[in-house]
Design an enzyme around this catalytic site. Structure first.
Site, PDB file in Angstrom:
ATOM      1  N   ILE B  60      78.538  48.355  87.608  1.00 38.58           N
ATOM      2  CA  ILE B  60      79.820  48.755  87.035  1.00 38.58           C
ATOM      3  C   ILE B  60      80.193  47.960  85.792  1.00 38.58           C
ATOM      4  O   ILE B  60      81.110  48.317  85.081  1.00 38.58           O
ATOM      5  CB  ILE B  60      80.982  48.681  88.058  1.00 38.58           C
ATOM      6  CG1 ILE B  60      81.083  47.295  88.688  1.00 38.58           C
ATOM      7  CG2 ILE B  60      80.832  49.750  89.131  1.00 38.58           C
ATOM      8  CD1 ILE B  60      82.311  47.125  89.548  1.00 38.58           C
ATOM      9  N   GLY B  61      79.480  46.894  85.533  1.00 35.77           N
ATOM     10  CA  GLY B  61      79.833  46.147  84.335  1.00 35.77           C
ATOM     11  C   GLY B  61      79.007  44.888  84.205  1.00 35.77           C
ATOM     12  O   GLY B  61      78.100  44.649  84.996  1.00 35.77           O
ATOM     13  N   GLY B  63      79.272  40.592  82.797  1.00 34.87           N
ATOM     14  CA  GLY B  63      80.169  39.521  82.380  1.00 34.87           C
ATOM     15  C   GLY B  63      79.395  38.253  82.131  1.00 34.87           C
ATOM     16  O   GLY B  63      78.183  38.292  81.979  1.00 34.87           O
ATOM     17  N   GLY B  66      75.886  37.456  84.305  1.00 33.73           N
ATOM     18  CA  GLY B  66      75.121  38.443  85.047  1.00 33.73           C
ATOM     19  C   GLY B  66      75.905  39.724  85.228  1.00 33.73           C
ATOM     20  O   GLY B  66      77.023  39.854  84.725  1.00 33.73           O
ATOM     21  N   VAL B  68      77.706  43.070  87.224  1.00 38.85           N
ATOM     22  CA  VAL B  68      78.636  43.310  88.309  1.00 38.85           C
ATOM     23  C   VAL B  68      78.293  44.659  88.930  1.00 38.85           C
ATOM     24  O   VAL B  68      78.066  45.634  88.218  1.00 38.85           O
ATOM     25  CB  VAL B  68      80.095  43.308  87.801  1.00 38.85           C
ATOM     26  CG1 VAL B  68      81.060  43.482  88.964  1.00 38.85           C
ATOM     27  CG2 VAL B  68      80.408  42.031  87.051  1.00 38.85           C
ATOM     28  N   LYS B  83      79.223  40.259  92.260  1.00 36.70           N
ATOM     29  CA  LYS B  83      79.084  39.642  90.933  1.00 36.70           C
ATOM     30  C   LYS B  83      77.877  38.736  90.973  1.00 36.70           C
ATOM     31  O   LYS B  83      77.810  37.802  91.758  1.00 36.70           O
ATOM     32  CB  LYS B  83      80.343  38.829  90.624  1.00 36.70           C
ATOM     33  CG  LYS B  83      80.200  37.884  89.452  1.00 36.70           C
ATOM     34  CD  LYS B  83      80.513  38.548  88.140  1.00 36.70           C
ATOM     35  CE  LYS B  83      80.305  37.593  86.982  1.00 36.70           C
ATOM     36  NZ  LYS B  83      78.988  37.760  86.349  1.00 36.70           N
ATOM     37  N   ASP B 179      90.904  36.153  80.930  1.00 37.97           N
ATOM     38  CA  ASP B 179      90.288  37.466  80.715  1.00 37.97           C
ATOM     39  C   ASP B 179      91.154  38.558  81.342  1.00 37.97           C
ATOM     40  O   ASP B 179      90.637  39.492  81.943  1.00 37.97           O
ATOM     41  CB  ASP B 179      88.866  37.479  81.291  1.00 37.97           C
ATOM     42  CG  ASP B 179      88.022  38.636  80.769  1.00 37.97           C
ATOM     43  OD1 ASP B 179      88.373  39.184  79.694  1.00 37.97           O
ATOM     44  OD2 ASP B 179      87.043  39.006  81.432  1.00 37.97           O
TER      45      ASP B 179
END
Lengths: 154, 341
Positions: B60-61, B63, B66, B68, B83, B179
């Protein structure tokens, strides 16, 4: 299976009494090693103290079988390395920790670090008496706090 | 040995191979074998909580350190967010920043902060996965999918209060989030509980959490002192919350420029340019400090006067004059709130 089961780390309930004496000696040796290594790397005293609290917390949750002195040594390395990472600015590489009898490579030490971290549920930020010592020293000896008082207190 | 192996399955094989090929001492091999087997046999005490317990369903994303993933627990089928954190240097072991951050996060327990369920290690990989409770919807998606509810002044108030509650909790533990943005806030669609997430680990690794398929909004919510690379502290988070507050009201990002320089100019053009202590004021914007926010941003007309007042205190360019999360919660804007969080 049972053979394998009784070697190495065990859950705490089993054979607690038998290992009692052995673990006392092993702990003493571990603390001696930690203090010696602290001096070699120039770590602060609270780092050594913190690593002993990790060591004790670990052993209160998992037992190590006697005759497995390498496990105690590996645990000491992992605890001191973890404490140094929490407290010190400069942390030596895992293989720099002086272990005389055994040859632990960094992968094994890292595994042991994981084992300690998971056993202690990653709650590594324990408050030690060192957080308060300076406060009390300044309260007790207002004018001229003696030099090196922290190390002498230890 | 073979019995233990077959009993323990994949976890043990992974563990064993490391001990086996890297260590000369056969005793150590035996010891490690028993470590894994006894824990497995007793069932209760888990030695190393392995990644096998979870299944990654989709990325999904990404950061700080590494990717997510969305995932689920193979046993309970419970959805989680995973994560990944990988360690570049094996010689160092588990990096100190990872230990410090996780031990901090473990202490965080607040109804408006996404809960860290556990930390699992991936065998043979230099990484750990942080397992967070999963929530189906983030604030960005919520604003897009349910515009009617998201536009409701009471809901805005309720969400803002929850954001500030979570943030005040972070700040009371001397933690900066750094963030905050709508993609980092999760909403439970059943009870409208909002929780702050921190998947980028911005403060630890300087990396913002970027969602796949979303615009890179890294700097949209950045406070001017961050854009100017000045010293910063907890006020940077309050600034971000101010931007999100305005966005909830106007339905569009308050400052959405394509670069950090443009971002700063945009902020000054709307709020006016401050006189910085070092006297580095841009002459172009001199003497236009503290503009009327409602006049500068037409979309804000629907916001009640107390809301405008709170917003302008959160968007104070000088960080030392900016309202704190704790004080913001006591602002008159929340006096008539109908929900108790």
């Amino acid at each position: 299976d049972r053979e394998i089961g009784v070697i190495g780390f065990k859950s705490l309930q089993s054979s607690h009494d038998m290992t009692g004496n052995w673990i006392k000696c092993a702990r003493l040796e571990a603390i001696t090693w930690i203090l010696k290594t602290r001096a070699i790397f120039g770590f602060r005293f609270q780092t050594a103290y913190l690593s002993v609290t990790y060591f004790d917390r670990f052993l209160s949750r998992r037992a190590i079988d006697s005759e497995k002195s390498w496990a105690i040594q590996l645990l000491s390395v992992a605890c001191l390395s973890l404490a140094a990472k929490m407290e010190e600015c400069r942390v030596p590489a895992l293989t720099e920790f002086p272990v005389e009898e055994y040859n632990f490579n960094s992968k094994v030490i890292q595994r042991m670090e994981f084992l300690v971290l998971n056993t202690l549920e990653w709650k590594m930020g324990s408050i030690t008496p060192f957080a308060y010592i300076h406060y009390f020293i300044t309260k007790f000896c207002k004018d001229s706090p003696p030099r090196n008082i922290v190390s002498r207190t230890v | 040995m073979s019995t233990a192996l077959s009993l323990c399955g994949r976890n043990l094989v992974g563990f064993l191979s490391i001990a086996c090929f890297n260590l000369a001492d056969p005793q150590i091999l035996l010891g490690f074998l028993s470590v894994a087997s006894i824990d497995f046999l007793k069932g209760g005490a888990v030695l190393l909580i392995e990644m096998d317990k979870y299944k990654k369903t989709r990325e999904i994303g990404y950061g700080g350190f590494g990717n997510v993933y969305q995932g689920c627990n193979r046993v309970t089928n419970e959805n989680v967010t995973l994560k990944e954190l990988w360690f570049p240097d094996e010689k160092e072991g588990v990096p100190s920043v990872v230990i410090k951050e996780i031990s901090l996060l473990k202490e965080m327990e607040h109804s408006n902060i996404v809960r860290l369920l556990e930390v699992v290690s991936a065998v043979n990989e230099n990484s750990v996965y942080l397992v967070y409770e999963d929530m189906e919807c983030d604030l960005q998606k919520f604003m897009n999918d349910c515009p009617k509810i998201a536009k409701d002044p009471d809901f805005i108030k309720r969400f803002l209060q929850q954001i500030l509650c979570g943030l005040a909790y972070y700040h009371s533990h001397n933690i900066l989030h750094q963030d905050l943005k709508p993609q980092n806030m999760w909403i439970d669609r059943f009870d409208y509980i909002l929780k702050l997430a921190d998947f980028g680990w911005a403060r630890a690794f300087g990396g913002s959490f970027k969602k796949i398929g979303y615009l890179d909004v890294t700097h949209w919510y950045k406070a001017p002192e961050l854009l100017r690379c000045q010293q910063f502290s907890t006020p940077v988070d309050v600034w971000s919350v101010g931007c999100i507050f305005a966005e909830m009201v106007t339905r569009r990002p308050l400052f959405a420029e394509f670069s950090e320089v443009h971002q700063l100019l945009k902020i000054f053009s709307i709020l006016g340019t401050p006189t910085w202590p070092e006297g580095t004021t841009s002459h172009l914007f001199a003497n236009c400090y503290s503009k009327d926010l409602a006049a500068a941003v037409p979309g804000l007309v629907t916001l009640e006067p107390a809301g405008i007042d709170l917003l302008s205190k959160m968007l104070c360019i000088n960080p030392s004059g900016r309202i704190t999360a704790h004080d913001a919660l006591k602002h008159a804007y929340f006096d008539n709130i109908e929900f108790e969080v």
